[in-house]
Scaffold this motif. Sequence first.
Motif, mmCIF file in Angstrom:
data_model
loop_
_atom_site.group_PDB
_atom_site.id
_atom_site.type_symbol
_atom_site.label_atom_id
_atom_site.label_comp_id
_atom_site.label_asym_id
_atom_site.label_seq_id
_atom_site.Cartn_x
_atom_site.Cartn_y
_atom_site.Cartn_z
ATOM 1 N N ASP A 17 0.832 -1.206 0.000
ATOM 2 C CA ASP A 17 0.000 0.000 0.000
ATOM 3 C C ASP A 17 0.866 1.255 0.000
ATOM 4 O O ASP A 17 0.551 2.245 -0.674
ATOM 5 C CB ASP A 17 -0.928 0.009 1.216
ATOM 6 C CG ASP A 17 -2.075 -0.980 1.083
ATOM 7 O OD1 ASP A 17 -2.238 -1.554 -0.008
ATOM 8 O OD2 ASP A 17 -2.807 -1.177 2.082
ATOM 9 N N GLU A 20 2.239 1.801 -3.515
ATOM 10 C CA GLU A 20 1.204 2.302 -4.420
ATOM 11 C C GLU A 20 0.892 3.765 -4.129
ATOM 12 O O GLU A 20 0.733 4.568 -5.057
ATOM 13 C CB GLU A 20 -0.070 1.469 -4.300
ATOM 14 C CG GLU A 20 -1.152 1.937 -5.269
ATOM 15 C CD GLU A 20 -2.457 1.167 -5.155
ATOM 16 O OE1 GLU A 20 -3.469 1.655 -5.698
ATOM 17 O OE2 GLU A 20 -2.481 0.097 -4.508
ATOM 18 N N LEU A 21 0.812 4.120 -2.832
ATOM 19 C CA LEU A 21 0.544 5.511 -2.483
ATOM 20 C C LEU A 21 1.661 6.412 -3.000
ATOM 21 O O LEU A 21 1.397 7.488 -3.565
ATOM 22 C CB LEU A 21 0.409 5.658 -0.964
ATOM 23 C CG LEU A 21 0.093 7.066 -0.450
ATOM 24 C CD1 LEU A 21 -1.254 7.556 -0.980
ATOM 25 C CD2 LEU A 21 0.097 7.088 1.084
ATOM 26 N N ARG A 24 1.299 6.895 -6.758
ATOM 27 C CA ARG A 24 0.169 7.753 -7.124
ATOM 28 C C ARG A 24 0.463 9.226 -6.797
ATOM 29 O O ARG A 24 0.075 10.123 -7.550
ATOM 30 C CB ARG A 24 -1.105 7.284 -6.412
ATOM 31 C CG ARG A 24 -1.651 5.980 -6.987
ATOM 32 C CD ARG A 24 -2.899 5.506 -6.272
ATOM 33 N NE ARG A 24 -3.445 4.293 -6.900
ATOM 34 C CZ ARG A 24 -4.281 4.283 -7.911
ATOM 35 N NH1 ARG A 24 -4.724 5.445 -8.423
ATOM 36 N NH2 ARG A 24 -4.720 3.149 -8.431
ATOM 37 N N ARG A 28 1.015 12.553 -9.598
ATOM 38 C CA ARG A 28 0.266 13.811 -9.553
ATOM 39 C C ARG A 28 1.107 14.984 -9.053
ATOM 40 O O ARG A 28 0.686 16.131 -9.155
ATOM 41 C CB ARG A 28 -0.969 13.655 -8.670
ATOM 42 C CG ARG A 28 -2.028 12.757 -9.304
ATOM 43 C CD ARG A 28 -3.271 12.651 -8.453
ATOM 44 N NE ARG A 28 -4.336 11.958 -9.187
ATOM 45 C CZ ARG A 28 -5.235 12.562 -9.948
ATOM 46 N NH1 ARG A 28 -5.210 13.881 -10.065
ATOM 47 N NH2 ARG A 28 -6.164 11.861 -10.577
ATOM 48 N N ASP A 151 -4.791 2.162 4.452
ATOM 49 C CA ASP A 151 -5.744 1.647 3.473
ATOM 50 C C ASP A 151 -6.798 2.695 3.114
ATOM 51 O O ASP A 151 -7.114 2.901 1.941
ATOM 52 C CB ASP A 151 -6.418 0.389 4.025
ATOM 53 C CG ASP A 151 -7.534 -0.100 3.129
ATOM 54 O OD1 ASP A 151 -7.245 -0.559 2.013
ATOM 55 O OD2 ASP A 151 -8.709 -0.004 3.543
ATOM 56 N N LEU A 154 -5.240 5.453 1.003
ATOM 57 C CA LEU A 154 -4.981 4.979 -0.353
ATOM 58 C C LEU A 154 -6.274 4.931 -1.166
ATOM 59 O O LEU A 154 -6.302 5.332 -2.337
ATOM 60 C CB LEU A 154 -4.327 3.598 -0.308
ATOM 61 C CG LEU A 154 -3.982 2.956 -1.658
ATOM 62 C CD1 LEU A 154 -3.101 3.868 -2.496
ATOM 63 C CD2 LEU A 154 -3.299 1.603 -1.433
ATOM 64 N N ARG A 155 -7.359 4.482 -0.564
ATOM 65 C CA ARG A 155 -8.635 4.458 -1.274
ATOM 66 C C ARG A 155 -9.108 5.864 -1.619
ATOM 67 O O ARG A 155 -9.697 6.105 -2.687
ATOM 68 C CB ARG A 155 -9.686 3.728 -0.435
ATOM 69 C CG ARG A 155 -9.518 2.213 -0.467
ATOM 70 C CD ARG A 155 -10.646 1.481 0.237
ATOM 71 N NE ARG A 155 -10.468 1.489 1.681
ATOM 72 C CZ ARG A 155 -11.255 2.104 2.550
ATOM 73 N NH1 ARG A 155 -12.296 2.806 2.126
ATOM 74 N NH2 ARG A 155 -11.024 2.027 3.841
ATOM 75 N N VAL A 157 -7.097 8.448 -2.231
ATOM 76 C CA VAL A 157 -6.244 8.905 -3.332
ATOM 77 C C VAL A 157 -6.648 8.228 -4.644
ATOM 78 O O VAL A 157 -6.644 8.858 -5.706
ATOM 79 C CB VAL A 157 -4.758 8.641 -2.994
ATOM 80 C CG1 VAL A 157 -3.871 8.931 -4.206
ATOM 81 C CG2 VAL A 157 -4.326 9.509 -1.807
ATOM 82 N N ARG A 158 -7.005 6.954 -4.595
ATOM 83 C CA ARG A 158 -7.457 6.267 -5.804
ATOM 84 C C ARG A 158 -8.682 6.947 -6.412
ATOM 85 O O ARG A 158 -8.864 6.958 -7.630
ATOM 86 C CB ARG A 158 -7.794 4.810 -5.484
ATOM 87 C CG ARG A 158 -6.605 3.890 -5.272
ATOM 88 C CD ARG A 158 -7.104 2.538 -4.811
ATOM 89 N NE ARG A 158 -6.023 1.582 -4.542
ATOM 90 C CZ ARG A 158 -6.155 0.533 -3.738
ATOM 91 N NH1 ARG A 158 -7.320 0.308 -3.127
ATOM 92 N NH2 ARG A 158 -5.143 -0.291 -3.548
ATOM 93 N N LEU A 159 -9.538 7.492 -5.565
ATOM 94 C CA LEU A 159 -10.756 8.143 -6.050
ATOM 95 C C LEU A 159 -10.468 9.317 -6.982
ATOM 96 O O LEU A 159 -11.324 9.696 -7.781
ATOM 97 C CB LEU A 159 -11.593 8.655 -4.865
ATOM 98 C CG LEU A 159 -12.632 7.731 -4.253
ATOM 99 C CD1 LEU A 159 -13.393 8.464 -3.169
ATOM 100 C CD2 LEU A 159 -13.574 7.172 -5.293
ATOM 101 N N ASP A 161 -8.820 9.296 -9.499
ATOM 102 C CA ASP A 161 -8.900 8.792 -10.862
ATOM 103 C C ASP A 161 -10.339 8.475 -11.280
ATOM 104 O O ASP A 161 -10.570 8.015 -12.400
ATOM 105 C CB ASP A 161 -8.045 7.531 -11.013
ATOM 106 C CG ASP A 161 -6.554 7.837 -10.930
ATOM 107 O OD1 ASP A 161 -6.172 8.976 -11.282
ATOM 108 O OD2 ASP A 161 -5.783 6.956 -10.505
#
Length: 317
Positions: A17, A20-21, A24, A28, A151, A154-155, A157-159, A161
Amino acid sequence: MNTDFAVTDASARLERDRLELAARIERRAGSDGLHTTPLPALSFFRAAIPGTQVCAIYETGLVLVAQGAKELQLGGETYRYDAANYLIASVDLPVSSEVVVASAEQPYLCAMLRLDTRRLGELLAEASPQFPAGVSGRGISVSPVDGAILDAMLRLVRLLDAPADLPVLAPLIERELMYRLLVGEQGPRLRHVATAGSRGQCVSHAIGWLRRHYHEPLRIDALAETVNMSASSLHHHFRAITAMSPLQYQKQLRLQEARRLLLARQCDVASAAHRVGYESPSQFSREYSRLFGAPPLRDVEQLLQHGSTADAVSLAG
């Protein structure tokens, strides 16, 4: 044996995680400095060069580091935070900070989520039987990162996109993050400033007043009355949370705003001093030099030469 496997699996997930963070954020935030996002409460910070000390206002919020490390100084105390330790500010605080681990290949990367104490208070009121009273202490602290907090961030930050999902899902994840923080190690610190009528909330209101009226003369008795405290109680609890008196806090606000004005080339030194509330330009220059280590013009020239303008005037996580 099963416990060992569970610990290993949890550590591996934390690392996945985190990576991935970091990826991401880097996608950006391709250049050094502060980067806003379509979600107003969420921003990213990147720095590839360690060693530059920055004075900034850390707003109430969570700083979660994905890569690198930073140190923050408040009232003679040093707080180090990195990918293993998140930082919480329960009130807005003027601090100095410095990136201590970063490189061009692996820059310092972090995500910052501004926390709304009103929403924290509403969440407390809904779940009040579950939360004991908050405790007083410094308005800033560091705790080990756990999987639930990482977690959720990370969710969130995924948003970014999925912009169509942001208005509906982002508030739910923000609420989850606030809940995780309230039940975590930093929960008592946050509850102290979010609980209605608490001394911590009164200090938070005093800080809000100072931020709005920093350029005006400060009368402690009047400020104490505004936030429903005695002058002595305000002074005691304000210093316990911020490591400074209300007058010292106001002075830092004034000097940091003057620095921002000078860096933006909006006025000369005398005008900047007057706009932030100083009657004497010479007193302003003395106090500016004590805080930033150089007289106003020399300090601004050095910052501009080193390309540090964005860092110096922003909330830098």
